[in-house]
Design an enzyme around this catalytic site. Structure first.
Site, PDB file in Angstrom:
ATOM      1  N   SER A 122      40.087  30.493  41.986  1.00 35.75           N
ATOM      2  CA  SER A 122      39.740  31.039  43.161  1.00 35.75           C
ATOM      3  C   SER A 122      38.159  30.844  43.543  1.00 35.75           C
ATOM      4  O   SER A 122      37.918  30.808  44.568  1.00 35.75           O
ATOM      5  CB  SER A 122      40.055  32.613  43.177  1.00 35.75           C
ATOM      6  OG  SER A 122      39.135  33.555  42.482  1.00 35.75           O
ATOM      7  N   SER A 168      38.010  36.388  37.734  1.00 31.49           N
ATOM      8  CA  SER A 168      38.745  35.846  39.036  1.00 31.49           C
ATOM      9  C   SER A 168      40.023  35.561  38.762  1.00 31.49           C
ATOM     10  O   SER A 168      40.472  35.439  37.585  1.00 31.49           O
ATOM     11  CB  SER A 168      37.854  34.270  39.228  1.00 31.49           C
ATOM     12  OG  SER A 168      38.389  33.338  38.693  1.00 31.49           O
ATOM     13  N   ASP A 169      40.833  35.425  39.991  1.00 36.79           N
ATOM     14  CA  ASP A 169      42.136  34.906  39.795  1.00 36.79           C
ATOM     15  C   ASP A 169      42.175  33.161  39.845  1.00 36.79           C
ATOM     16  O   ASP A 169      41.025  32.507  39.969  1.00 36.79           O
ATOM     17  CB  ASP A 169      43.178  35.173  40.987  1.00 36.79           C
ATOM     18  CG  ASP A 169      44.464  35.096  40.757  1.00 36.79           C
ATOM     19  OD1 ASP A 169      44.707  34.502  39.845  1.00 36.79           O
ATOM     20  OD2 ASP A 169      45.241  35.769  41.404  1.00 36.79           O
ATOM     21  N   TRP A 170      42.958  32.746  39.363  1.00 35.78           N
ATOM     22  CA  TRP A 170      42.900  31.136  38.922  1.00 35.78           C
ATOM     23  C   TRP A 170      42.609  30.376  40.070  1.00 35.78           C
ATOM     24  O   TRP A 170      42.990  30.143  41.069  1.00 35.78           O
ATOM     25  CB  TRP A 170      44.896  30.935  38.970  1.00 35.78           C
ATOM     26  CG  TRP A 170      44.979  29.635  38.454  1.00 35.78           C
ATOM     27  CD1 TRP A 170      44.683  28.410  38.929  1.00 35.78           C
ATOM     28  CD2 TRP A 170      45.804  29.606  37.067  1.00 35.78           C
ATOM     29  NE1 TRP A 170      45.431  27.638  38.295  1.00 35.78           N
ATOM     30  CE2 TRP A 170      45.961  27.918  37.158  1.00 35.78           C
ATOM     31  CE3 TRP A 170      46.379  30.116  36.158  1.00 35.78           C
ATOM     32  CZ2 TRP A 170      46.643  27.275  36.124  1.00 35.78           C
ATOM     33  CZ3 TRP A 170      46.791  29.605  35.184  1.00 35.78           C
ATOM     34  CH2 TRP A 170      47.179  28.266  35.336  1.00 35.78           C
TER      35      TRP A 170
END
Ligand code: BGC
Length: 715
Positions: free
Chosen positions: A262, A258-260
């Protein structure tokens, strides 16, 4: 350790430890997201974390790894990750700049060096390449990507993945790559960072997805969904794209990270709270929760209890993470990438420096050059270096400490030993400088030529750095106007992380303008090489430069309108107040020599499905200096069941020519390249006439046209 060992490990892990493997936390040495507490050794020893980001340096990595390997129950090694988009120690031009080189071998070579530098400092994985197509220069992350065109994006993706990963991920100099940010992020609403994305399925499949497919075909180890929602579904939980397309159709069996935060941010998207959010993301195929604010840690056990996820799905994700560690060779030697950077750098430094110089040289784009003002005459007696970027070093200011050589002034001085050099900022980057203007004006008036160094700092583009007006800040415009008013020759050196709006008066008043991007560790040397003519510039824009903010988004692959612009027709597609054309088209970039393209031809003017023709064109260097020309091959499908863009890029190549030399450039063009996505978004080849347009940029006036027919298939 082997696959069977991985299965055994999965059997031995507790639920908490499994979720730990799916958790990525920050070492916080480098800050790439909202501040948080750095991971503790207790968390590592308790198996609460499976990978770290933003911790770099052999000793630190070794220390953290020791807690995992020696201190945790099952001794599973961590992997360490970092954003390394344009170098760790040796800085290369920003990716948008490097894409202007149109040189896949260079793209691969710089990724290789970045990987080597990472691999000796404990980094196993990078969150790169960033392959988001961007057609809106307000969006700051244009800096990180390949520009506006999907074909360029695909070639960058392949080259970078090969460069970072090599053929063997276990090699101690290889690191895993991450294709990001999947997908459509470049089309955020009005260019505003993190805003939502709404786009047609067709645009998504034709433009934004192909670079990701190319990365997966090149064997990318990891994929990162974007922060944003696409047509209402946040990418972190996008089942049709993550499971359906990426995992099932494209067969991607690597890790999705995942992105930070998210997954936790799904709450703010108005979609789901923790347990549901965790279940949605895991079920969509997201293996690792980066900086999750407890999304997986707290959410997954509850989701399991409530039957929102199964243990089999959790195991599937854990398996992918452990397999990545296996492929990275970490079970074999968890410290394999903890080397001695000093020793490694010392031996490799000259070659890395040379590559950084080459990359910077090849990325510089000569935008204008009135009366062949550049290269500058060696007999110049005085040069004024003016502007807030006159005394920059490298243009990049990213941590960790980056190696530098010399500043711009030193380089200019060395390139023009006979000239007296004066330096005055004249203005700050965004605000006027008190008393600055007078000194700058005096220098300009007393010098043969002014190098006016303008633009935006590296932190004015990149993540969270959208700009509503992607041009020169007002203070710099005032400085430029005053310097131009002296009537002395002015060369503009533009530093930027995006296409900048160059106002009419600056384009007309400057003798020459160079787009330098942020050119990296050897940027200053490369700038001096170009100014002195030691290097003949060959960079080309990979993104259209708008003439005005009102044209944005602007790109060459527009579909035709039923009412194309006609000068004397009111009811035609145009603005009343500004032109339709960009200031500088995709592919634009001048040289100190001239090239003549003649005799475009096809070896076969008619092809059927499965066949290939060759497109040939003769390129002559008609000037007196050796130079490299870039030739683009576009197609236009003249009549198709779905209207096709006016120009579609199918290939590009570069050719180096001595003065007076002619060479024939050849492109293979297959029927597959003439296919488009039909009504059901499946590739379709329709018989008919295709224009083949060959030339130095997407400016239609510069393209030579021939036709190729596609025969109806006999079946
Ligand atoms: C960015 C990613 C990056 C991650 C980790 C996020 O804020 O969107 O591109 O990889 O931080 O640094």
């Amino acid at each position: 350790m082997d696959h069977r060992g991985i299965e055994k490990l999965i059997g031995d892990l507790t639920l908490k430890e499994k979720v730990g493997q799916l958790t990525m936390l920050s070492g916080e040495l480098v800050q790439t997201g909202p501040a948080s507490a750095p991971v503790t050794s207790a968390a590592i020893q308790n198996g609460e974390v499976g990978s770290l980001l933003n911790l770099v340096g052999s000793e630190r990595v070794r220390d953290a790894q020791r807690h995992a390997v020696e201190g945790s129950r099952l001794g599973i090694p961590l992997f360490f990750s970092l954003d390394v988009l344009y170098g760790l120690r040796t800085m290369f031009p920003i990716p948008l700049g490097e894409s202007s080189a149109f040189d896949p071998a260079l793209w691969e070579a710089t990724a290789r060096v970045a990987a080597e530098e990472c691999a000796v400092e404990g980094i196993d994985l990078t969150f790169a390449p960033m392959i988001d197509i961007a057609r809106d220069p307000r969006w700051g992350r244009t800096l990180e990507g390949p520009g506006e065109d999907p074909l360029v994006g695909q070639r960058v993706a392949g080259a970078k993945v090969r460069g970072y990963q090599t053929a063997d991920l276990a090699s101690p100099t290889a690191i895993a790559a991450t294709a990001k940010h999947f997908a459509g992020y470049g089309a955020v609403l009005a260019g505003r960072e993190y805003a939502s994305v709404d786009m047609s399925e067709r645009l998504l499949h034709e433009v934004y997805l192909p670079p990701f497919k190319a990365a997966i075909e090149a064997g990318v180890a990891c994929l990162m969904p974007a922060f944003v929602d696409l047509n209402g579904t946040p990418m972190s939980i996008h089942v049709p794209l993550l499971r359906g397309l990426v995992r099932e159709r494209w067969g991607f069996d690597g890790v999705i990270v995942s992105d930070w935060s998210s997954i936790a941010e799904l709450l703010l998207h108005g979609v789901a709270a923790k347990p549901e959010a965790a279940a949605l993301a895991l079920n969509a195929g997201v293996d690792i929760d980066m900086m999750g604010k407890g999304a997986y840690v707290e959410g997954l056990p509850e989701a399991l209890d409530r039957g929102l996820v199964t243990m089999a799905t959790i195991d599937e994700a854990v398996r992918r993470v452990l397999l990545l560690k296996l492929k990275l060779g970490l079970f074999h030697d968890p410290y394999r990438r903890c080397g001695s950077p000093e020793a490694a750098a010392a031996t490799a430094r000259p070659a890395r420096r040379a590559l950084a110089r080459e990359a910077a040289r090849k990325s510089i784009v000569l935008l204008t050059n009135t009366e062949d003002t550049l290269p500058l005459d060696q007999s110049l007696k005085s040069i004024a270096i003016i502007g807030p970027f006159g005394d920059i070093v490298g243009g990049n200011s990213e941590p960790p400490p980056v190696e530098r050589v010399a500043n711009l002034v030193d380089r200019i001085r060395a390139a023009f030993p006979k000239a007296t050099i004066s330096v005055a900022a004249g203005s700050n980057v965004e605000q006027p400088k008190e008393g600055g203007l007078a000194a700058a004006l005096q220098n300009a008036e007393q010098s043969d030529v002014t190098l006016l160094c303008l633009g935006e700092r590296v932190d004015m583009a990149g993540e969270a750095s959208s700009r509503a007006y992607p041009g020169l800040p007002h203070a710099q415009q005032e400085l430029a106007q005053a310097i131009l008013d002296t009537g002395k020759p002015v060369i503009v050196l533009l530093f930027s992380g995006r296409p900048l709006i160059v106002p009419d008066w600056l384009a007309a008043g400057a003798k020459a303008i160079l787009a330098l991007w942020h050119p990296g560790s050897e940027g200053e040397g490369a700038i001096a090489d170009v100014l002195s003519g030691a290097h003949n510039p060959s960079g080309r824009l990979s993104m259209s430069w708008p003439a005005d903010v009102g044209q944005i988004p602007i790109f060459f692959a527009e579909r035709p309108t039923g009412r194309p612009r006609l000068e004397n027709e009111h009811f035609s597609s145009k603005y009343l107040d500004i032109p339709n054309e960009p200031r500088f088209a995709f592919g634009h970039g001048l040289s100190y020599t001239r090239f003549l393209l003649t005799n475009p031809r096809a070896t076969k003017s008619t092809i059927a499905a499965g066949e290939t023709t060759e497109i040939l064109i003769d390129v002559k260097n008609t000037g007196v200096m050796a130079g490299e020309h870039t030739v683009f091959l576009f197609i236009r499908d003249l009549a198709s069941s779905i209207s096709r863009p006016l120009l579609e890029l199918e290939d590009f190549t570069k050719v180096m020519l001595g003065p007076g030399e002619t060479r024939t450039v050849r492109f293979a063009l297959s029927s597959d390249q003439l296919r488009f996505l039909g009504p059901d978004l499946e590739p379709l080849l329709e018989p008919g006439t295709f224009e083949i347009l060959v030339g130095p940029s997407a400016n239609p006036a510069q393209l030579q046209i021939l036709e190729v027919q596609v025969r109806p298939s006999s079946r």
